[in-house]
Scaffold this active site. Structure first.
Site, PDB file in Angstrom:
ATOM      1  N   PHE A 130       0.091  17.451  -0.449  1.00  0.00           N
ATOM      2  CA  PHE A 130      -0.129  18.524  -1.415  1.00  0.00           C
ATOM      3  C   PHE A 130       0.510  19.790  -0.849  1.00  0.00           C
ATOM      4  O   PHE A 130       0.496  20.021   0.361  1.00  0.00           O
ATOM      5  CB  PHE A 130      -1.621  18.782  -1.604  1.00  0.00           C
ATOM      6  CG  PHE A 130      -2.274  17.895  -2.640  1.00  0.00           C
ATOM      7  CD1 PHE A 130      -1.556  16.991  -3.392  1.00  0.00           C
ATOM      8  CD2 PHE A 130      -3.638  17.985  -2.855  1.00  0.00           C
ATOM      9  CE1 PHE A 130      -2.171  16.190  -4.340  1.00  0.00           C
ATOM     10  CE2 PHE A 130      -4.270  17.187  -3.801  1.00  0.00           C
ATOM     11  CZ  PHE A 130      -3.538  16.292  -4.547  1.00  0.00           C
ATOM     12  N   CYS A 169      -2.025  16.105   3.760  1.00  0.00           N
ATOM     13  CA  CYS A 169      -1.851  14.656   3.949  1.00  0.00           C
ATOM     14  C   CYS A 169      -0.714  14.314   4.906  1.00  0.00           C
ATOM     15  O   CYS A 169      -0.527  13.152   5.252  1.00  0.00           O
ATOM     16  CB  CYS A 169      -1.590  13.998   2.610  1.00  0.00           C
ATOM     17  SG  CYS A 169      -2.663  14.601   1.323  1.00  0.00           S
ATOM     18  N   GLU A 197       7.560   7.840  -5.302  1.00  0.00           N
ATOM     19  CA  GLU A 197       7.952   7.280  -3.998  1.00  0.00           C
ATOM     20  C   GLU A 197       8.860   6.062  -4.189  1.00  0.00           C
ATOM     21  O   GLU A 197       9.835   5.887  -3.452  1.00  0.00           O
ATOM     22  CB  GLU A 197       6.709   6.901  -3.175  1.00  0.00           C
ATOM     23  CG  GLU A 197       7.064   6.486  -1.748  1.00  0.00           C
ATOM     24  CD  GLU A 197       5.840   6.340  -0.840  1.00  0.00           C
ATOM     25  OE1 GLU A 197       4.698   6.362  -1.340  1.00  0.00           O
ATOM     26  OE2 GLU A 197       6.060   6.189   0.383  1.00  0.00           O
ATOM     27  N   LYS A 230      -3.267   2.336   2.845  1.00  0.00           N
ATOM     28  CA  LYS A 230      -4.336   3.099   2.189  1.00  0.00           C
ATOM     29  C   LYS A 230      -5.141   2.211   1.238  1.00  0.00           C
ATOM     30  O   LYS A 230      -6.273   2.540   0.896  1.00  0.00           O
ATOM     31  CB  LYS A 230      -3.750   4.287   1.413  1.00  0.00           C
ATOM     32  CG  LYS A 230      -3.190   5.381   2.322  1.00  0.00           C
ATOM     33  CD  LYS A 230      -2.800   6.623   1.549  1.00  0.00           C
ATOM     34  CE  LYS A 230      -2.251   7.724   2.438  1.00  0.00           C
ATOM     35  NZ  LYS A 230      -0.859   7.513   2.855  1.00  0.00           N
ATOM     36  N   HIS A 289      -7.446   7.128   1.893  1.00  0.00           N
ATOM     37  CA  HIS A 289      -6.532   8.191   2.287  1.00  0.00           C
ATOM     38  C   HIS A 289      -7.256   9.120   3.264  1.00  0.00           C
ATOM     39  O   HIS A 289      -8.089   9.934   2.861  1.00  0.00           O
ATOM     40  CB  HIS A 289      -6.064   8.965   1.054  1.00  0.00           C
ATOM     41  CG  HIS A 289      -4.917   9.886   1.329  1.00  0.00           C
ATOM     42  ND1 HIS A 289      -4.493  10.199   2.608  1.00  0.00           N
ATOM     43  CD2 HIS A 289      -4.090  10.563   0.493  1.00  0.00           C
ATOM     44  CE1 HIS A 289      -3.470  11.033   2.543  1.00  0.00           C
ATOM     45  NE2 HIS A 289      -3.202  11.266   1.279  1.00  0.00           N
ATOM     46  N   HIS A 303       3.672   6.131   1.757  1.00  0.00           N
ATOM     47  CA  HIS A 303       2.584   7.085   1.532  1.00  0.00           C
ATOM     48  C   HIS A 303       1.593   6.428   0.572  1.00  0.00           C
ATOM     49  O   HIS A 303       0.395   6.470   0.805  1.00  0.00           O
ATOM     50  CB  HIS A 303       3.138   8.396   0.981  1.00  0.00           C
ATOM     51  CG  HIS A 303       2.105   9.467   0.872  1.00  0.00           C
ATOM     52  ND1 HIS A 303       1.325   9.831   1.933  1.00  0.00           N
ATOM     53  CD2 HIS A 303       1.692  10.243  -0.181  1.00  0.00           C
ATOM     54  CE1 HIS A 303       0.479  10.791   1.547  1.00  0.00           C
ATOM     55  NE2 HIS A 303       0.684  11.047   0.276  1.00  0.00           N
TER      56      HIS A 303
END
Lengths: 404, 100
Positions: free
Chosen positions: A391, A163, A306, A327, A332, A295
């Site tokens: 990830f 990501c 976050e 997003k 995403h 994010h």
């Protein structure tokens, strides 16, 4: 060290196949999320909500004989790169071509080719796959195809960090232009992995929302898989000025790091270190930032971590930040996400309008900042930050400034 | 009967012994056996252990377990190992007699 400016933007997104349509729809708070069509939405599939690039016709962009060598991810990449280059007004003649980079983020490369080819032999018992299977699916294909389609003969490669891929790619390209290692860069990200196999894999992680993506909201149910590409043209300020180019924004900082902790669980400390590294690289203080493109995946864990990390980095200034997750509108897009978000952030600063976080139902006690819920807002932005946390615990953060 | 072998002092179904074996494979707690009365949060399950366990259970029993990690974790949805066994028994029963 040169100042690095953006002189071209291009995008292929669930909210339109051009940077203009993407930005208009972001400002309008439109949703690009809907029922899957790229793979049959039959009973084998639990996850049916995705953010697809709709009605994308490769033959509208490429001659038929070229299409056979291009996975969907490379098609998106080239279309976005061509738009960005056209806007920049650069032609990559000699000798500039030799010093022009193509550094592209992609999480998995040609996943559609992977799925389609191997379904033929494993499930349909066919005897052979296309001879272009490998060059279509290789993860470097988007960078290779851009270099060939646009005539870029300098450093070209794909950066893969799930990501965070696009943000890592753009950050590297930014540093290469800033240091003078290259004279120009086409950079960004591309992803197209809405396939049956990939969706089943995401389903199995139990992190997907069944319907919409509500980052930072009460009642959020997880992420929605997206796809698309966004590309930017970067060049030194003096070069852009000398040729009279329109300057769309400036990249001023890039920070990255790894959690070295859990494979999938977010790590607040790792997020903090990447954000601080980006601010230090930019030579800015936390109070200099007005907008954060988060994010913000819409998972319980990311959004809480976050938010905590933003408190840690920004202190009391965190409450003054306009924070949004685009997003919520485009899903995403994994390895393309950071590029879609950079484009949104640059245009937000340029126009003084922050795109909203849509689908927001109300505050969650663990997410207590200003997420610009549901409706775009006028905000004077001098500097902005975009976060990408992948990830594998790989974090990358960009800082941009409105050009003045 | 093969299930005789897994019957201890208490009666245990085939399903219960299979569930216990699957959970035992994922546990990280320093504890020799998994018992029906064990609380899930005493077994030291981390991050992906839960979804890997669900995958094993779905494969073993050919069922679909409704679970979203964003709306709670396994430890909040199931208190004890026996709760997991009950949920699996119910899903297996549903699979064998589809709703009319």
């Amino acid at each position: 060290m040169s100042r690095v400016v953006v002189t071209g933007l291009g995008a292929v997104t669930p909210l339109g196949h051009s940077i203009g349509s993407y930005w208009q729809n972001l400002k309008a708070g439109a949703s690009g999320i809907g029922p899957v069509t790229l793979t049959p939405a039959n009973d084998e599939l639990v996850q049916k909500a995705v953010a697809e690039v709709k009605q994308f016709d490769p033959l509208a962009h490429f001659p038929e004989r070229e299409v056979s060598a291009l996975d969907r991810v490379s098609q998106f990449a080239i279309v976005a790169a061509r738009e960005a280059i056209a806007q920049s007004g650069i032609t990559f003649d000699m000798p500039l071509s030799l010093r022009a980079a193509a550094i592209i983020g992609s999480g998995v490369g040609g996943q559609t080719t992977h799925d389609d080819s191997f379904r033929r032999i494993y499930r349909e018992d066919r005897k052979r796959v296309s001879p272009l299977t490998i060059p279509r699916l290789m993860v470097n294909a988007p960078a290779s195809q851009i270099s060939m389609a646009c005539g870029l003969r300098g450093p070209a490669f794909v950066v893969a960090s799930a990501c965070a891929s696009a943000t890592h790619a753009i950050g590297l390209a930014f540093h290469m232009v800033r240091s003078g290692q290259v004279e120009c860069a086409v950079t960004g990200g591309a992803e197209a992995c809405i396939t049956f196999g990939t969706l089943r894999g995401w389903e199995a992680m139990r992190v997907m929302s069944p319907d919409v993506c509500r980052p930072f909201s009460r009642g959020r149910m997880g992420l929605i898989l997206g796809e698309g590409a966004a590309m930017v043209v970067l060049e030194p300020l003096e070069r852009a000025r000398a040729r009279g180019a329109e300057i769309l924004g400036e990249i001023v900082g890039f920070g990255m790091g790894a959690d070295a902790a859990d494979l999938t669980a977010p790590d607040r400390g790792g997020m903090v270190r990447a954000m601080r590294a980006a601010l230090a690289d930019a030579g800015l203080a936390p109070r200099d930032i007005q907008y954060v493109n988060a994010h913000g995946t819409g998972t319980a864990a990311n959004d809480e971590s976050e938010t905590g990390a933003l408190h840690d980095v920004f202190g009391t200034h965190a409450e003054k930040l306009a924070i949004s997750s685009t997003k919520s509108m485009v899903g995403h897009a994994l390895g393309a996400a950071g590029a879609l978000e950079l484009a949104a952030m640059l245009l937000a600063a340029r126009e003084g309008i922050v795109p909203p976080t849509i689908g927001y139902l109300g505050p969650d006690p663990a997410c207590d900042l200003d997420y610009v819920p549901n409706k775009a807002r006028a905000v004077t932005i001098d500097a902005a930050m975009s976060n990408s946390f992948a990830f594998g615990g790989l974090n990358a953060v960009l800082v941009t400034k409105k050009f003045s | 009967m093969c299930d005789q072998e897994v019957m201890g002092a208490d009666f245990m179904t085939d399903i219960a012994s299979d569930v216990i074996a699957i959970i035992a494979k994922r546990k990280r707690a320093d504890k020799p056996n998994v018992e029906l009365s064990d609380r899930l949060d005493s077994l030291g399950l981390e991050s992906l252990d839960g979804v890997e366990m669900i995958f094993d259970l779905e494969e073993k029993f050919d069922i679909q377990i409704p679970y979203n990690a964003n709306t709670g974790n396994l430890r909040t949805q199931f208190d004890t190992v026996n709760d997991v066994v009950s949920a699996i028994e119910s899903l297996v029963a549903q699979r064998k007699s589809p709703a009319t």
